[in-house]
Write an enzyme that holds these catalytic residues in place. Structure first.
Site, PDB file in Angstrom:
ATOM      1  N   ILE A   1      51.785  37.592  40.291  1.00  0.00           N
ATOM      2  CA  ILE A   1      53.418  37.685  40.968  1.00  0.00           C
ATOM      3  C   ILE A   1      54.017  36.093  40.559  1.00  0.00           C
ATOM      4  CG2 ILE A   1      54.597  38.448  42.241  1.00  0.00           C
ATOM      5  CD1 ILE A   1      52.961  40.484  43.718  1.00  0.00           C
TER       6      ILE A   1
ATOM      7  N   ASP B   1      43.268  23.430  46.387  1.00  0.00           N
ATOM      8  CA  ASP B   1      42.114  24.698  47.724  1.00  0.00           C
ATOM      9  C   ASP B   1      42.885  24.532  48.709  1.00  0.00           C
ATOM     10  OD1 ASP B   1      40.931  26.664  49.463  1.00  0.00           O
ATOM     11  OD2 ASP B   1      39.186  25.986  47.908  1.00  0.00           O
TER      12      ASP B   1
ATOM     13  N   ILE C   1      49.913  33.176  47.414  1.00  0.00           N
ATOM     14  CA  ILE C   1      48.828  32.678  47.155  1.00  0.00           C
ATOM     15  C   ILE C   1      47.700  34.160  48.695  1.00  0.00           C
ATOM     16  CG2 ILE C   1      48.122  31.256  46.231  1.00  0.00           C
ATOM     17  CD1 ILE C   1      47.808  29.879  49.384  1.00  0.00           C
TER      18      ILE C   1
ATOM     19  N   ALA D   1      40.413  37.931  51.257  1.00  0.00           N
ATOM     20  CA  ALA D   1      40.091  38.128  51.767  1.00  0.00           C
ATOM     21  C   ALA D   1      38.825  38.999  50.929  1.00  0.00           C
ATOM     22  CB  ALA D   1      40.588  39.728  52.731  1.00  0.00           C
TER      23      ALA D   1
ATOM     24  N   TYR E   1      43.460  49.042  52.938  1.00  0.00           N
ATOM     25  CA  TYR E   1      44.262  46.930  52.577  1.00  0.00           C
ATOM     26  C   TYR E   1      43.227  46.234  53.932  1.00  0.00           C
ATOM     27  CZ  TYR E   1      47.923  44.053  51.466  1.00  0.00           C
ATOM     28  OH  TYR E   1      48.709  43.226  50.954  1.00  0.00           O
TER      29      TYR E   1
ATOM     30  N   LYS F   1      48.515  39.852  56.829  1.00  0.00           N
ATOM     31  CA  LYS F   1      50.298  39.596  56.132  1.00  0.00           C
ATOM     32  C   LYS F   1      50.958  40.365  57.508  1.00  0.00           C
ATOM     33  CE  LYS F   1      49.919  39.445  51.315  1.00  0.00           C
ATOM     34  NZ  LYS F   1      50.305  38.367  51.042  1.00  0.00           N
TER      35      LYS F   1
ATOM     36  N   ILE G   1      50.717  46.094  42.498  1.00  0.00           N
ATOM     37  CA  ILE G   1      51.131  45.830  40.985  1.00  0.00           C
ATOM     38  C   ILE G   1      49.804  45.568  40.185  1.00  0.00           C
ATOM     39  CG2 ILE G   1      51.672  44.223  39.258  1.00  0.00           C
ATOM     40  CD1 ILE G   1      54.217  43.641  41.119  1.00  0.00           C
TER      41      ILE G   1
ATOM     42  N   THR H   1      46.830  43.048  39.140  1.00  0.00           N
ATOM     43  CA  THR H   1      47.182  41.875  39.664  1.00  0.00           C
ATOM     44  C   THR H   1      45.424  41.716  40.254  1.00  0.00           C
ATOM     45  OG1 THR H   1      47.650  41.355  41.437  1.00  0.00           O
ATOM     46  CG2 THR H   1      49.243  41.062  40.211  1.00  0.00           C
ATOM     47  N   LEU H   2      44.769  40.635  39.816  1.00  0.00           N
ATOM     48  CA  LEU H   2      43.607  40.214  40.476  1.00  0.00           C
ATOM     49  C   LEU H   2      43.294  40.467  41.362  1.00  0.00           C
ATOM     50  CD1 LEU H   2      41.177  38.871  38.301  1.00  0.00           C
ATOM     51  CD2 LEU H   2      41.860  37.175  38.965  1.00  0.00           C
ATOM     52  N   SER H   3      44.309  39.480  42.053  1.00  0.00           N
ATOM     53  CA  SER H   3      43.644  40.556  43.704  1.00  0.00           C
ATOM     54  C   SER H   3      44.071  41.962  43.663  1.00  0.00           C
ATOM     55  CB  SER H   3      44.581  39.292  44.430  1.00  0.00           C
ATOM     56  OG  SER H   3      44.765  37.621  44.429  1.00  0.00           O
TER      57      SER H   3
HETATM   58  P1  NAP Z   1      46.774  37.395  41.537  1.00  0.00           P
HETATM   59  O1  NAP Z   1      47.156  36.758  40.154  1.00  0.00           O
HETATM   60  O2  NAP Z   1      45.117  36.718  42.221  1.00  0.00           O
HETATM   61  O3  NAP Z   1      47.007  35.965  42.777  1.00  0.00           O
HETATM   62  C1  NAP Z   1      46.536  35.562  43.756  1.00  0.00           C
HETATM   63  C2  NAP Z   1      45.923  33.580  43.767  1.00  0.00           C
HETATM   64  O4  NAP Z   1      45.752  33.210  45.429  1.00  0.00           O
HETATM   65  C3  NAP Z   1      45.342  33.907  43.073  1.00  0.00           C
HETATM   66  O5  NAP Z   1      46.041  32.706  41.856  1.00  0.00           O
HETATM   67  C4  NAP Z   1      44.489  32.550  43.866  1.00  0.00           C
HETATM   68  O6  NAP Z   1      43.626  32.005  43.371  1.00  0.00           O
HETATM   69  C5  NAP Z   1      44.711  32.418  45.176  1.00  0.00           C
HETATM   70  N1  NAP Z   1      43.907  31.881  46.518  1.00  0.00           N
HETATM   71  C6  NAP Z   1      42.967  32.843  46.437  1.00  0.00           C
HETATM   72  N2  NAP Z   1      42.525  31.715  47.867  1.00  0.00           N
HETATM   73  C7  NAP Z   1      43.560  30.804  47.163  1.00  0.00           C
HETATM   74  C8  NAP Z   1      42.504  29.462  47.981  1.00  0.00           C
HETATM   75  N3  NAP Z   1      41.846  29.101  48.720  1.00  0.00           N
HETATM   76  N4  NAP Z   1      43.882  28.091  47.830  1.00  0.00           N
HETATM   77  C9  NAP Z   1      44.578  28.353  46.615  1.00  0.00           C
HETATM   78  N5  NAP Z   1      44.969  29.353  46.667  1.00  0.00           N
HETATM   79  C10 NAP Z   1      44.220  30.539  46.902  1.00  0.00           C
HETATM   80  O7  NAP Z   1      47.289  38.091  42.326  1.00  0.00           O
HETATM   81  P2  NAP Z   1      48.624  38.790  42.985  1.00  0.00           P
HETATM   82  O8  NAP Z   1      48.676  40.221  43.065  1.00  0.00           O
HETATM   83  O9  NAP Z   1      49.926  37.867  42.116  1.00  0.00           O
HETATM   84  O10 NAP Z   1      48.841  37.590  44.424  1.00  0.00           O
HETATM   85  C11 NAP Z   1      50.092  37.365  44.678  1.00  0.00           C
HETATM   86  C12 NAP Z   1      50.852  37.364  45.808  1.00  0.00           C
HETATM   87  O11 NAP Z   1      51.019  38.231  45.944  1.00  0.00           O
HETATM   88  C13 NAP Z   1      49.748  37.583  47.414  1.00  0.00           C
HETATM   89  O12 NAP Z   1      50.249  36.739  48.468  1.00  0.00           O
HETATM   90  C14 NAP Z   1      49.262  39.235  47.149  1.00  0.00           C
HETATM   91  O13 NAP Z   1      49.020  39.565  48.431  1.00  0.00           O
HETATM   92  C15 NAP Z   1      50.581  39.462  47.359  1.00  0.00           C
HETATM   93  N6  NAP Z   1      51.569  40.901  46.601  1.00  0.00           N
HETATM   94  C16 NAP Z   1      50.708  41.504  45.824  1.00  0.00           C
HETATM   95  C17 NAP Z   1      50.924  42.626  45.258  1.00  0.00           C
HETATM   96  C18 NAP Z   1      49.868  43.847  44.283  1.00  0.00           C
HETATM   97  O14 NAP Z   1      50.280  44.355  44.584  1.00  0.00           O
HETATM   98  N7  NAP Z   1      49.163  42.806  43.524  1.00  0.00           N
HETATM   99  C19 NAP Z   1      51.359  43.522  46.143  1.00  0.00           C
HETATM  100  C20 NAP Z   1      52.897  42.920  47.498  1.00  0.00           C
HETATM  101  C21 NAP Z   1      52.494  41.077  47.935  1.00  0.00           C
HETATM  102  P3  NAP Z   1      42.064  32.536  43.000  1.00  0.00           P
HETATM  103  O15 NAP Z   1      42.182  34.058  41.718  1.00  0.00           O
HETATM  104  O16 NAP Z   1      41.116  31.510  42.483  1.00  0.00           O
HETATM  105  O17 NAP Z   1      41.554  33.164  43.973  1.00  0.00           O
END
Ligand code: NAP
Length: 253
Positions: free
Chosen positions: A18, A62, A90, A93, A153, A160, A189, A191-193
């Site tokens: 995202i 980090d 970021i 869990a 979740y 959150k 969405i 994504t990796l997380s």
């Molecule tokens: P993403 O691409 O995996 O991004 C998550 C990011 O958090 C990664 O770059 C990850 O790095 C980073 N991160 C984790 N631990 C960290 C640390 N200790 N220090 C710095 N960075 C760290 O996934 P995403 O879905 O785009 O997530 C972005 C945000 O959107 C998150 O807050 C997520 O909860 C939120 N969100 C996502 C969705 C969805 O469905 N995808 C929906 C609502 C909200 P690493 O890969 O190295 O861990």
């Protein structure tokens, strides 16, 4: 919309992030951007994604290491001199905490999830504030699991909820400096997380069927909302959670 503005984006892991869709929207809006990545394995990804973005700065950070946060903002000060916006995208869990019952969450998993996913917003906001000399906008990413139970979740929903409360407290603290703090509550969405959440496939199907727009949201739609929140068009909005979820959250029966 953001010409001569400087921003920092936490959370680009790859092209599906995202944070990356948000970066593209902000870049097209005219801003100069700094990116942080967590750990050497992501460095190459972020460098190759940003190679065609004029003046992009790529820094390791980090959030569990305070010295890396300090170094990041020191470099931003050197290179940019100030900041106009910050994107916090970021969360983390441990995988085992995202399956089974919340009841079984360990102390360690709870503290890790809350530290990285919620505390870090206050941590980076505090570091950014002295650089936001002309006001600023801070945007974080949240999810509906903060307010309703979403199976699987688990501790991330609790993190959150803390993040959304932090948005309100930070908005109250920082408003006098004309720094606005808001969250975007995005629909699911791929994504990796997100792949770490055990029921993601089912969640996405359910959302698409139930949402008024009858589809899942795209990362770029979240990015466009972040662009709006960072722009002067959103100058009167702070402390809010804005849904970008194709309307899913409004539905009852
Ligand atoms: P993403 O691409 O995996 O991004 C998550 C990011 O958090 C990664 O770059 C990850 O790095 C980073 N991160 C984790 N631990 C960290 C640390 N200790 N220090 C710095 N960075 C760290 O996934 P995403 O879905 O785009 O997530 C972005 C945000 O959107 C998150 O807050 C997520 O909860 C939120 N969100 C996502 C969705 C969805 O469905 N995808 C929906 C609502 C909200 P690493 O890969 O190295 O861990």
């Amino acid at each position: 919309m953001l010409q001569n503005k400087f921003g920092i984006i936490f959370g680009v892991a790859n092209k599906r992030s995202i944070a990356w869709a948000t970066a593209q929207a902000l870049h097209e809006g005219g801003a100069r951007l700094a990116f942080t990545y967590q750990g050497e394995r992501l460095k190459e990804n972020v460098e190759s994604l940003t190679k065609d973005m004029d003046g992009a700065l790529v820094l390791p950070c980090d959030v569990t290491k305070q010295e890396e946060v300090d170094q990041t903002f020191a470099r931003v000060r050197e290179e940019f001199g100030r900041l106009d916006f910050l994107i916090h995208s970021i969360a983390f869990a441990p995988r085992e905490a995202l399956e089974g019952e919340y009841l079984n969450t360990t102390r360690e998993a709870f503290l890790t999830a809350l530290e990285i996913s919620a505390y870090s917003l206050a941590q980076v906001s505090r570091a950014a504030a002295p650089l936001m000399t002309d006001g600023g906008s801070i945007v974080t990413m949240t999810y509906y699991g903060a307010e309703k139970v979403v199976s699987g979740y688990n501790v991330m929903g609790v993190a959150k909820a803390a993040l959304e409360a932090s948005v309100r407290y930070l908005a109250a603290d920082m408003g006098q400096r004309n720094i606005r703090v808001n969250a975007i509550s995005a629909g699911p969405i791929q994504t990796l997380s997100a792949r770490g959440v055990s029921n993601l496939g089912m969640m996405m199907k359910y959302h698409a069927e139930k949402a008024p727009l009858r589809r899942n949201v795209e990362a770029r739609e979240v990015g466009n909302t972040a662009l709006f929140l960072c722009s002067p068009l959103a100058s009167g909005i702070t402390g809010e959670v804005i849904y970008v979820d194709c309307g899913y959250n409004i539905m009852g029966i």
